[in-house]
Design an enzyme around this catalytic site. Structure first.
Site, PDB file in Angstrom:
ATOM      1  N   ASP A 102      -5.445  -2.529 -23.787  1.00  0.00           N
ATOM      2  CA  ASP A 102      -5.708  -1.095 -23.911  1.00  0.00           C
ATOM      3  C   ASP A 102      -5.864  -0.747 -25.391  1.00  0.00           C
ATOM      4  O   ASP A 102      -5.135  -1.254 -26.251  1.00  0.00           O
ATOM      5  CB  ASP A 102      -4.542  -0.296 -23.304  1.00  0.00           C
ATOM      6  CG  ASP A 102      -4.914   1.165 -23.065  1.00  0.00           C
ATOM      7  OD1 ASP A 102      -4.998   1.580 -21.902  1.00  0.00           O
ATOM      8  OD2 ASP A 102      -5.121   1.900 -24.068  1.00  0.00           O
ATOM      9  N   ASN A 160      -3.211   5.381 -12.257  1.00  0.00           N
ATOM     10  CA  ASN A 160      -3.344   6.835 -12.202  1.00  0.00           C
ATOM     11  C   ASN A 160      -4.536   7.189 -11.311  1.00  0.00           C
ATOM     12  O   ASN A 160      -5.585   6.545 -11.402  1.00  0.00           O
ATOM     13  CB  ASN A 160      -3.561   7.395 -13.609  1.00  0.00           C
ATOM     14  CG  ASN A 160      -2.366   7.153 -14.510  1.00  0.00           C
ATOM     15  OD1 ASN A 160      -1.222   7.194 -14.069  1.00  0.00           O
ATOM     16  ND2 ASN A 160      -2.623   6.874 -15.789  1.00  0.00           N
ATOM     17  N   GLN A 204      -5.461  10.333 -14.625  1.00  0.00           N
ATOM     18  CA  GLN A 204      -6.603   9.425 -14.801  1.00  0.00           C
ATOM     19  C   GLN A 204      -7.632  10.048 -15.737  1.00  0.00           C
ATOM     20  O   GLN A 204      -8.011  11.215 -15.578  1.00  0.00           O
ATOM     21  CB  GLN A 204      -7.258   9.127 -13.438  1.00  0.00           C
ATOM     22  CG  GLN A 204      -8.333   8.069 -13.520  1.00  0.00           C
ATOM     23  CD  GLN A 204      -8.904   7.674 -12.149  1.00  0.00           C
ATOM     24  OE1 GLN A 204      -8.592   8.281 -11.123  1.00  0.00           O
ATOM     25  NE2 GLN A 204      -9.740   6.648 -12.145  1.00  0.00           N
ATOM     26  N   VAL A 234     -10.283   7.709 -17.122  1.00  0.00           N
ATOM     27  CA  VAL A 234     -11.484   6.883 -16.972  1.00  0.00           C
ATOM     28  C   VAL A 234     -11.671   6.637 -15.478  1.00  0.00           C
ATOM     29  O   VAL A 234     -10.793   6.037 -14.824  1.00  0.00           O
ATOM     30  CB  VAL A 234     -11.357   5.542 -17.737  1.00  0.00           C
ATOM     31  CG1 VAL A 234     -12.614   4.696 -17.524  1.00  0.00           C
ATOM     32  CG2 VAL A 234     -11.126   5.778 -19.227  1.00  0.00           C
ATOM     33  N   HIS A 290      -8.497   1.168 -12.348  1.00  0.00           N
ATOM     34  CA  HIS A 290      -7.844   0.225 -13.269  1.00  0.00           C
ATOM     35  C   HIS A 290      -6.337   0.285 -13.096  1.00  0.00           C
ATOM     36  O   HIS A 290      -5.781   1.323 -12.772  1.00  0.00           O
ATOM     37  CB  HIS A 290      -8.215   0.526 -14.727  1.00  0.00           C
ATOM     38  CG  HIS A 290      -7.955   1.945 -15.144  1.00  0.00           C
ATOM     39  ND1 HIS A 290      -8.797   2.985 -14.819  1.00  0.00           N
ATOM     40  CD2 HIS A 290      -6.941   2.495 -15.851  1.00  0.00           C
ATOM     41  CE1 HIS A 290      -8.315   4.119 -15.309  1.00  0.00           C
ATOM     42  NE2 HIS A 290      -7.182   3.845 -15.938  1.00  0.00           N
ATOM     43  N   HIS A 294      -2.805  -0.396 -15.165  1.00  0.00           N
ATOM     44  CA  HIS A 294      -2.163  -0.614 -16.457  1.00  0.00           C
ATOM     45  C   HIS A 294      -1.020  -1.605 -16.212  1.00  0.00           C
ATOM     46  O   HIS A 294      -0.159  -1.361 -15.353  1.00  0.00           O
ATOM     47  CB  HIS A 294      -1.522   0.678 -16.983  1.00  0.00           C
ATOM     48  CG  HIS A 294      -2.475   1.808 -17.235  1.00  0.00           C
ATOM     49  ND1 HIS A 294      -2.842   2.186 -18.503  1.00  0.00           N
ATOM     50  CD2 HIS A 294      -3.098   2.673 -16.389  1.00  0.00           C
ATOM     51  CE1 HIS A 294      -3.656   3.244 -18.439  1.00  0.00           C
ATOM     52  NE2 HIS A 294      -3.822   3.553 -17.160  1.00  0.00           N
TER      53      HIS A 294
HETATM   54  P1  AMP Z   1      -6.151   6.385 -17.449  1.00  0.00           P
HETATM   55  O1  AMP Z   1      -5.670   7.560 -18.266  1.00  0.00           O
HETATM   56  O2  AMP Z   1      -5.171   5.891 -16.427  1.00  0.00           O
HETATM   57  O3  AMP Z   1      -7.523   6.643 -16.871  1.00  0.00           O
HETATM   58  O4  AMP Z   1      -6.277   5.181 -18.466  1.00  0.00           O
HETATM   59  C1  AMP Z   1      -7.381   4.956 -19.276  1.00  0.00           C
HETATM   60  C2  AMP Z   1      -6.944   4.020 -20.356  1.00  0.00           C
HETATM   61  O5  AMP Z   1      -8.094   3.449 -20.943  1.00  0.00           O
HETATM   62  C3  AMP Z   1      -6.135   4.669 -21.489  1.00  0.00           C
HETATM   63  O6  AMP Z   1      -4.871   4.040 -21.583  1.00  0.00           O
HETATM   64  C4  AMP Z   1      -7.012   4.425 -22.720  1.00  0.00           C
HETATM   65  O7  AMP Z   1      -6.248   4.167 -23.875  1.00  0.00           O
HETATM   66  C5  AMP Z   1      -7.830   3.223 -22.294  1.00  0.00           C
HETATM   67  N1  AMP Z   1      -9.116   3.069 -22.959  1.00  0.00           N
HETATM   68  C6  AMP Z   1     -10.084   4.000 -23.124  1.00  0.00           C
HETATM   69  N2  AMP Z   1     -11.153   3.468 -23.742  1.00  0.00           N
HETATM   70  C7  AMP Z   1     -10.867   2.162 -23.951  1.00  0.00           C
HETATM   71  C8  AMP Z   1     -11.575   1.068 -24.547  1.00  0.00           C
HETATM   72  N3  AMP Z   1     -12.806   1.218 -25.057  1.00  0.00           N
HETATM   73  N4  AMP Z   1     -10.961  -0.140 -24.600  1.00  0.00           N
HETATM   74  C9  AMP Z   1      -9.728  -0.301 -24.088  1.00  0.00           C
HETATM   75  N5  AMP Z   1      -9.015   0.683 -23.507  1.00  0.00           N
HETATM   76  C10 AMP Z   1      -9.573   1.896 -23.441  1.00  0.00           C
END
Ligand code: AMP
Length: 115
Positions: free
Chosen positions: A31, A88, A95, A97, A101, A103
Site C-alpha cells: 500500500d 472495505n 472504500q 478504490v 481488494h 488489506h
Molecule cells: P480502500 O480505502 O479500502 O479503498 O483502500 C484503498 C487503498 O489503496 C488505500 O489504503 C490507499 O493507500 C491505497 N492506494 C491508493 N493508490 C495506491 C497506489 N497507487 N499504490 C498502492 N496503494 C494505493
C-alpha cells in the site's frame, strides 16, 4: 465507459506498484500509504468493484485470494503474532478504490474496534 480504477491501471502495468506476488488470478503489492509496518493489498485481476458486486462463480477466486493472503502473511513473518485482513465495502465502509481488494495489515499490535 467509466475511467479505469488505479488498481486496474496497476494490473495493466500503466502505473508502477511495489508488487510482491502475481499469478494469473491476482496481484499483491505494498500500500502506498501504509498503516502498519506491513500493509499489503491483495486484489483479483478480474474487475469486481466491491463485495457487493461478487457473483456465485467468484467463489473459487475468493478462496484463492485468501490462500494467497495466508501465504504472504507467512512470508512476511506475520503468522506467529497475527495479522488483520480488511475489505472495505462502499463509501460508508471506507472504500476509496472501487476494485475489490483486501488489506493485509500486521507487524504491530492492532486495536479493536477500528475507527
Ligand atoms: P480502500 O480505502 O479500502 O479503498 O483502500 C484503498 C487503498 O489503496 C488505500 O489504503 C490507499 O493507500 C491505497 N492506494 C491508493 N493508490 C495506491 C497506489 N497507487 N499504490 C498502492 N496503494 C494505493
Amino acid at each position: 465507459m467509466s475511467e479505469p480504477t488505479i488498481f486496474k491501471r496497476i494490473i495493466d502495468g500503466e502505473i508502477p506498484a511495489n508488487i510482491i506476488y502475481e499469478d494469473e488470478h491476482c496481484l499483491a503489492f505494498h500500500d502506498v500509504a501504509p498503516q502498519a509496518p506491513v500493509h499489503i493489498l491483495v486484489i483479483p485481476k478480474k474487475e469486481i468493484a466491491s463485495i457487493e458486486h461478487l457473483e456465485g462463480d467468484d467463489k473459487e477466486l475468493i478462496g484463492h485470494l485468501f490462500l494467497i493472503i495466508q501465504k504472504i502473511a507467512r512470508q512476511q513473518g506475520l503468522a506467529e503474532d497475527g495479522y488483520r485482513v480488511i475489505c472495505n465495502c462502499g463509501e460508508g465502509g471506507g472504500q476509496t478504490v472501487f476494485h475489490l481488494h483486501y488489506h493485509l495489515i500486521g507487524g504491530r499490535s492492532l486495536q479493536w474496534p477500528p475507527g
